[in-house]
Design a protein around this motif. Sequence first.
Motif, short mmCIF file in Angstrom:
data_model
loop_
_atom_site.label_atom_id
_atom_site.label_comp_id
_atom_site.label_asym_id
_atom_site.label_seq_id
_atom_site.Cartn_x
_atom_site.Cartn_y
_atom_site.Cartn_z
N UNK A 1 0.85 -1.07 0.26
CA UNK A 1 -0.08 0.08 0.07
C UNK A 1 0.87 1.37 -0.13
N UNK A 2 0.61 2.30 -0.97
CA UNK A 2 1.10 3.41 -0.50
C UNK A 2 -0.25 4.36 -0.93
N UNK A 3 0.15 5.88 -0.62
CA UNK A 3 -0.99 6.53 -0.70
C UNK A 3 -1.75 6.70 -2.04
N UNK A 4 -3.09 6.60 -1.71
CA UNK A 4 -4.04 6.44 -2.89
C UNK A 4 -3.96 5.48 -3.71
N UNK A 5 -3.22 4.23 -3.10
CA UNK A 5 -3.51 3.11 -3.97
C UNK A 5 -2.48 1.80 -3.57
N UNK B 1 0.93 16.52 -4.80
CA UNK B 1 -0.10 15.55 -4.42
C UNK B 1 -1.37 16.07 -3.92
N UNK B 2 -1.13 17.21 -3.02
CA UNK B 2 -2.70 17.69 -2.30
C UNK B 2 -3.31 18.30 -3.64
N UNK B 3 -2.70 18.78 -4.88
CA UNK B 3 -3.60 19.41 -5.85
C UNK B 3 -3.96 18.08 -7.01
N UNK B 4 -3.51 17.06 -6.55
CA UNK B 4 -4.02 15.92 -7.51
C UNK B 4 -3.42 15.64 -8.49
N UNK B 5 -2.20 15.96 -8.70
CA UNK B 5 -1.44 15.80 -9.82
C UNK B 5 -0.40 14.26 -9.61
N UNK B 6 -0.42 13.86 -8.33
CA UNK B 6 0.15 12.58 -8.09
C UNK B 6 -0.50 12.01 -7.11
N UNK B 7 -0.37 10.65 -6.90
CA UNK B 7 -1.49 10.02 -5.71
C UNK B 7 -0.36 10.00 -4.42
N UNK B 8 0.67 9.60 -4.95
CA UNK B 8 1.95 9.42 -3.88
C UNK B 8 3.30 10.30 -4.08
N UNK C 1 5.33 15.21 6.84
CA UNK C 1 4.81 14.28 5.69
C UNK C 1 6.10 13.35 5.29
N UNK C 2 5.67 12.28 5.55
CA UNK C 2 6.64 11.00 5.17
C UNK C 2 6.65 10.61 4.02
N UNK C 3 7.67 10.57 3.18
CA UNK C 3 7.84 10.16 1.84
C UNK C 3 7.12 8.70 1.85
N UNK C 4 6.52 8.25 0.98
CA UNK C 4 5.81 6.92 0.76
C UNK C 4 6.81 5.81 0.41
N UNK C 5 7.84 6.35 -0.58
CA UNK C 5 8.95 5.38 -0.90
C UNK C 5 10.47 6.09 -0.84
N UNK C 6 11.42 5.24 -0.69
CA UNK C 6 12.51 5.81 -0.85
C UNK C 6 13.37 4.55 -1.92
#
Length: 259
Positions: free
Chosen positions: A10-14, A127-134, A154-159
Amino acid sequence: MTDYAEPSVPVTGGAMPLLGFGTWQIDDADAPAAVSAALEAGYRHIDTATGYSNQRGVGKAIADSGLARDDVFVTTKLPPDNADRVRETIEESLEQLGLDHLDLWLVHWPPNGEARPDVWEQVVQARTDGLTRAVGVSNYSLAQIDELIQATGVTPAVNQIKWSPAEFDRAVADGLRERGVVLEGYSPFKASNLEDPTLVSIAQAHEVDTAQVIVAWHVAHEFVVIPKSSNPDRIRSNAAGATVTLSDDEVTQIDALGH
């Protein structure tokens, strides 16, 4: 066609498929054929970057695939040299890819080797503006990730980092997991000795090749892996590695090849 896209994390938005297709060093002209071969082989996660100069080719393959947008997880990256034009960069990426949003956008390298929370804030705003999910980072240290979290909340979803059995470092893996950051590995075969006796023995036991064992090891750990190839046979072969189930003992043996 076999779908190798599962399992995922799981990551933000999917959900982010553990198996992805890397496109580094694939020219824009060659990208449509390579990415099309990957999608046909069952990959549902495509990784590119502004710095790869192949986003148009990648986007063409996605458009021509006939797959629904939500069925393909698309990652691209902000070059560190574009730290002063964050918004323009993601808009250019979307235009070149022919998409209205990304699934994941990464800061490709720490700008000038620094964490730059001010840049991270602008990435989060996209992300807040909807240009990317995570949103996430690439090639960041744990200390730099902590700096971003402490400054912005805000924690990065991925490294996304260079990763393979030879580079396995439990402290890094555990540190990312403790922070809730998905570890995504690139260049999985580059630092590995594909003739290593441990890998050869395990490959023989499963009647696969050692590259497939390396892919299977990533999946066993829930590390995202993005093997890259332009050869359709190798693209399919690498994908099949995600279906190989290693025993706990085999995973431990492979871990021992690293730090």
